[in-house]
Design an enzyme around this catalytic site. Structure first.
Site, PDB file in Angstrom:
ATOM      1  N   ASP A 177     -13.714  -3.388  -1.978  1.00 19.27           N
ATOM      2  CA  ASP A 177     -13.521  -3.089  -0.562  1.00 19.27           C
ATOM      3  C   ASP A 177     -14.899  -3.154   0.084  1.00 19.27           C
ATOM      4  OD1 ASP A 177     -10.846  -2.645  -1.068  1.00 19.27           O
ATOM      5  OD2 ASP A 177     -11.059  -0.475  -1.211  1.00 19.27           O
ATOM      6  N   ASP A 211       0.874  -1.173   0.000  1.00 24.80           N
ATOM      7  CA  ASP A 211       0.000   0.000   0.000  1.00 24.80           C
ATOM      8  C   ASP A 211       0.909   1.220   0.000  1.00 24.80           C
ATOM      9  OD1 ASP A 211      -2.484  -1.391   0.222  1.00 24.80           O
ATOM     10  OD2 ASP A 211      -2.028  -1.779   2.314  1.00 24.80           O
TER      11      ASP A 211
END
Length: 263
Positions: free
Chosen positions: A130, A11
């Site tokens: 998500d 990330d």
């Protein structure tokens, strides 16, 4: 039986790998090029690079950083974050990525999945979902966008099914409730999506123990296990995870010399 994949996730924010809890309280984890090379050398099956602030800030994924990572890894490499058009996917693939992940752009414009599948092949198109549990409901999840900061009213399982029909070749499924908590993957969410689609599902969010990684494959029916914190901060190595899963009878590619691309 197909082997299950172990996938470290980078990330990236402002050129650095970060990790937090539920996408918040981010802390530095290192340089993406160095980490990517390390995981490739250690025997990871694939690598995922997510520019987690690109969508929020409405900017393109950092192509030159993608090129730097791609030059140093010898495993399939997926890139996501801020990708909105087929042209941007083309740029990322040309920079060295093998696949591209889309989330917010696919929700806003579902046709991007079909356009990109036709242009680049479904194997290059990863639908990132998500998902967060719907408040007050059991075994129902909604899709969130913009790095998990904005909820929608879209049912996550239904969206996965539609995404496959539109051309996605794989699903990167992250539990927003479990992300970064190390409390274990959302087994129910993963199994619900895996049973609803025929394309591979990558389980993400909640990796904390070797047992949790085995459970999301055995009970959640995941095709691949994605993790970040447990690798970045040295809790487990790629080899430890693979040896544990293999001992459980889960088919795994053994660690060895880095492979020159491909699957």
């Amino acid at each position: 039986m197909l082997t299950r994949r172990i996938i470290p996730c980078l990330d990236v924010k402002d050129g650095r790998v970060v990790k937090g809890v539920n996408f918040l309280n981010l802390r530095d984890a290192g340089d993406p090029v160095e980490l990517g090379k390390r995981y490739s050398d250690e025997g990871a099956d694939e690598l995922v690079f997510l520019d987690i602030t690109a969508t929020i800030r409405s900017r393109r994924t950092i192509v030159d950083l993608v090129e730097g990572v791609a030059r140093n890894v010898f495993i399939p490499f997926t890139v996501g974050g801020g990708i909105r058009t087929a042209e941007e996917i083309d740029a990322v693939l040309r920079a060295g990525a093998d696949k591209c992940s889309v989330n917010t752009a696919a929700v806003t414009n579902p046709g991007i999945l079909t356009d990109c599948a036709r242009r680049f092949g479904s194997q290059c198109v990863v639908l990132a979902i998500d998902a967060r549990r719907r408040a007050g409901r059991t075994n129902e999840w909604i899709v969130t966008v913009k790095a998990g900061s904005e909820p929608t009213d879209i049912d996550a399982v239904e969206w996965a099914v539609r995404g496959e029909r539109l051309g996605a070749g794989e699903i990167l499924l992250t539990s927003m409730d479990a992300d970064g908590t190390k409390s274990g993957y959302d087994i129910e969410l993963t199994r619900a999506v895996a049973e609803a689609v025929s394309i591979p599902v990558i389980a993400s969010g909640g990796a904390g123990t070797l047992e949790s990684m085995a459970e999301v494959v055995e009970q959640g029916k995941a095709d691949a296990v994605l993790a970040a914190s447990v690798f970045h901060y040295g809790q487990y190595s790629i080899r430890q995870v693979k040896e544990f899963l293999s001992a459980r009878g889960i088919p795994i590619r053994p660690c060895g010399r880095p492979r020159g691309g491909g699957y």
